[in-house]
Motif scaffolding. Structure first.
Motif, PDB file in Angstrom:
ATOM      1  N   VAL A  63       0.858  -1.184   0.000  1.00 16.55           N
ATOM      2  CA  VAL A  63       0.000   0.000   0.000  1.00 16.55           C
ATOM      3  C   VAL A  63       0.894   1.234   0.000  1.00 16.55           C
ATOM      4  N   SER A  64       0.607   2.158  -0.890  1.00 18.29           N
ATOM      5  CA  SER A  64       1.341   3.421  -0.917  1.00 18.29           C
ATOM      6  C   SER A  64       0.364   4.545  -1.217  1.00 18.29           C
ATOM      7  N   ARG A  65       0.691   5.729  -0.708  1.00 21.06           N
ATOM      8  CA  ARG A  65      -0.148   6.910  -0.956  1.00 21.06           C
ATOM      9  C   ARG A  65       0.681   7.983  -1.629  1.00 21.06           C
ATOM     10  N   HIS A  66       0.040   8.677  -2.563  1.00 20.57           N
ATOM     11  CA  HIS A  66       0.767   9.593  -3.425  1.00 20.57           C
ATOM     12  C   HIS A  66       0.017  10.913  -3.569  1.00 20.57           C
ATOM     13  N   ASP A  67       0.776  11.996  -3.612  1.00 19.62           N
ATOM     14  CA  ASP A  67       0.156  13.283  -3.903  1.00 19.62           C
ATOM     15  C   ASP A  67       0.345  13.592  -5.383  1.00 19.62           C
ATOM     16  N   LYS A  68      -0.189  14.726  -5.801  1.00 18.24           N
ATOM     17  CA  LYS A  68      -0.183  15.044  -7.231  1.00 18.24           C
ATOM     18  C   LYS A  68       1.215  15.294  -7.776  1.00 18.24           C
ATOM     19  N   ASP A  69       2.202  15.481  -6.892  1.00 19.17           N
ATOM     20  CA  ASP A  69       3.575  15.611  -7.381  1.00 19.17           C
ATOM     21  C   ASP A  69       4.073  14.292  -7.960  1.00 19.17           C
ATOM     22  N   ASP A  70       3.560  13.177  -7.418  1.00 22.29           N
ATOM     23  CA  ASP A  70       3.896  11.867  -7.982  1.00 22.29           C
ATOM     24  C   ASP A  70       3.082  11.632  -9.253  1.00 22.29           C
ATOM     25  N   ALA A  71       1.774  11.686  -9.117  1.00 21.58           N
ATOM     26  CA  ALA A  71       0.861  11.503 -10.246  1.00 21.58           C
ATOM     27  C   ALA A  71      -0.560  11.726  -9.739  1.00 21.58           C
ATOM     28  N   THR A  72      -1.426  12.212 -10.607  1.00 17.02           N
ATOM     29  CA  THR A  72      -2.831  12.354 -10.265  1.00 17.02           C
ATOM     30  C   THR A  72      -3.535  11.016 -10.481  1.00 17.02           C
ATOM     31  N   PHE A  73      -4.767  10.933 -10.030  1.00 16.37           N
ATOM     32  CA  PHE A  73      -5.540   9.709 -10.241  1.00 16.37           C
ATOM     33  C   PHE A  73      -5.627   9.387 -11.729  1.00 16.37           C
ATOM     34  N   ARG A 166       6.783 -21.922 -17.500  1.00 17.88           N
ATOM     35  CA  ARG A 166       5.487 -21.279 -17.261  1.00 17.88           C
ATOM     36  C   ARG A 166       5.310 -20.968 -15.775  1.00 17.88           C
ATOM     37  N   GLY A 167       5.119 -19.712 -15.468  1.00 16.12           N
ATOM     38  CA  GLY A 167       4.814 -19.286 -14.109  1.00 16.12           C
ATOM     39  C   GLY A 167       3.368 -18.842 -14.024  1.00 16.12           C
ATOM     40  N   ARG A 168       2.923 -18.608 -12.802  1.00 10.98           N
ATOM     41  CA  ARG A 168       1.535 -18.167 -12.598  1.00 10.98           C
ATOM     42  C   ARG A 168       1.515 -17.076 -11.536  1.00 10.98           C
ATOM     43  N   TYR A 169       0.714 -16.068 -11.772  1.00 12.30           N
ATOM     44  CA  TYR A 169       0.515 -15.067 -10.721  1.00 12.30           C
ATOM     45  C   TYR A 169      -0.885 -14.489 -10.797  1.00 12.30           C
ATOM     46  N   VAL A 170      -1.344 -14.066  -9.642  1.00 11.41           N
ATOM     47  CA  VAL A 170      -2.595 -13.330  -9.509  1.00 11.41           C
ATOM     48  C   VAL A 170      -2.239 -11.967  -8.953  1.00 11.41           C
ATOM     49  N   ALA A 171      -2.820 -10.908  -9.493  1.00  8.37           N
ATOM     50  CA  ALA A 171      -2.593  -9.569  -8.959  1.00  8.37           C
ATOM     51  C   ALA A 171      -3.885  -8.774  -9.048  1.00  8.37           C
ATOM     52  N   VAL A 172      -4.233  -8.126  -7.950  1.00  6.45           N
ATOM     53  CA  VAL A 172      -5.395  -7.247  -7.911  1.00  6.45           C
ATOM     54  C   VAL A 172      -4.916  -5.882  -7.435  1.00  6.45           C
ATOM     55  N   GLU A 173      -5.102  -4.869  -8.260  1.00  7.30           N
ATOM     56  CA  GLU A 173      -4.635  -3.524  -7.932  1.00  7.30           C
ATOM     57  C   GLU A 173      -5.809  -2.562  -7.904  1.00  7.30           C
ATOM     58  N   ARG A 174      -5.757  -1.636  -6.957  1.00 10.44           N
ATOM     59  CA  ARG A 174      -6.801  -0.617  -6.888  1.00 10.44           C
ATOM     60  C   ARG A 174      -6.176   0.757  -6.729  1.00 10.44           C
ATOM     61  N   LEU A 175      -6.634   1.671  -7.531  1.00 15.87           N
ATOM     62  CA  LEU A 175      -6.317   3.086  -7.374  1.00 15.87           C
ATOM     63  C   LEU A 175      -7.540   3.749  -6.759  1.00 15.87           C
ATOM     64  N   LEU A 176      -7.349   4.445  -5.654  1.00 15.64           N
ATOM     65  CA  LEU A 176      -8.451   5.076  -4.938  1.00 15.64           C
ATOM     66  C   LEU A 176      -8.146   6.550  -4.746  1.00 15.64           C
ATOM     67  N   GLU A 177      -9.041   7.407  -5.226  1.00 11.85           N
ATOM     68  CA  GLU A 177      -8.846   8.847  -5.106  1.00 11.85           C
ATOM     69  C   GLU A 177      -9.224   9.300  -3.698  1.00 11.85           C
ATOM     70  N   LEU A 178      -8.287   9.940  -3.017  1.00 16.54           N
ATOM     71  CA  LEU A 178      -8.493  10.410  -1.653  1.00 16.54           C
ATOM     72  C   LEU A 178      -8.678  11.919  -1.638  1.00 16.54           C
ATOM     73  N   ASP A 179      -8.844  12.463  -0.450  1.00 16.55           N
ATOM     74  CA  ASP A 179      -8.960  13.913  -0.322  1.00 16.55           C
ATOM     75  C   ASP A 179      -7.655  14.594  -0.726  1.00 16.55           C
ATOM     76  N   ASP A 180      -7.749  15.873  -1.035  1.00  9.28           N
ATOM     77  CA  ASP A 180      -6.562  16.683  -1.377  1.00  9.28           C
ATOM     78  C   ASP A 180      -5.807  16.123  -2.572  1.00  9.28           C
ATOM     79  N   ASP A 181      -6.547  15.528  -3.516  1.00  8.63           N
ATOM     80  CA  ASP A 181      -5.967  15.021  -4.756  1.00  8.63           C
ATOM     81  C   ASP A 181      -4.929  13.920  -4.531  1.00  8.63           C
TER      82      ASP A 181
END
Length: 232
Positions: A63-73, A166-181
């Protein structure tokens, strides 16, 4: 993440709505997973759920949180929710080739990714069904689900895969817009590299690997963001 071992065959793909529902349920469960190491000066938190009975692989989360200096939603989504495999190839050094095996819909397709590693580890091939869902409800969120899929029974699709273990992986990613962009980027995964790599080696390196992907993405995105601004 045995919940997602539900499509082993390109001829038997579950409904997109089922995949999205299971993805959201999995990410909700990560709130109770055991906290692990932090990386990138505390900016990336990792979590872990021990293997289910009969499985060798744990489930890992970051889990990581980012402001708009990193990237916007919108910027995050444009690189992770659209052409994800092609973009990953730009910032994940081990990925040497990607190919779209089949476009199923505007939000679902099959991709194959070819990874190489330093000797003596052999190249790996991961073929996944990727499903995306962008919700405009407040707060906005975007989900990307990748689950392993076997295309070997379809001769035309199988031709597109590279040769490799042959390898196998499962990945579930979510981008969630928080307050203050701000944006939360949460990812849960479980992987089996295949071949003769001992599971304890793969498991012990997983937290650092998934955390590094955040750093690599931000470094790459900074270069293309700056280039776009200059060209404009």
């Amino acid at each position: 993440m045995s919940t997602f071992q539900l499509t082993n065959n390109a001829l038997d793909i579950p409904p997109e709505s089922t995949i999205i529902t299971l993805g959201n349920e999995l990410l909700a469960s990560t709130e109770s997973w055991k906290k692990g190491k932090t990386f990138a000066n505390g900016k990336v938190l990792t979590l872990r759920r021990l293997p289910a009975q009969g499985s060798e692989s744990s489930c890992h989360c970051r889990v990581s949180r980012h402001d708009k200096d990193d990237a916007t939603f919108d910027e995050f989504w444009s690189k992770l929710g659209v052409n994800k495999a092609e973009n990953e190839k730009q910032f994940v050094g081990a990925i040497k080739q990607v190919a779209e095996v089949k476009r199923i819909s505007a939000t679902q397709s099959i991709w194959t990714l070819y990874y190489t590693y330093p000797p003596p580890v052999s190249p790996r091939v991961f073929t996944v069904l990727q499903t995306t869902y962008l919700s405009s409800a407040s707060p906005r969120s975007g989900l990307i689900v990748s689950i392993p899929i076997d295309v070997s029974e379809d001769e035309e699709l199988a031709k597109i895969e590279r040769k490799g273990v042959r390898g196998r992986y499962v990945a579930v990613e979510r981008l969630l817009e928080l307050d203050d962009d701000k944006v939360e980027w949460r990812m849960a995964t479980s992987a089996t590299p295949g071949g003769m790599i001992p599971s304890f080696i793969a498991e012990s390196s997983m937290p650092g690997q998934i955390a590094a992907d955040v750093t690599h993405f931000l470094k790459w995105f900074r270069t293309i963001r700056n280039r776009t601004a200059v060209e404009a």
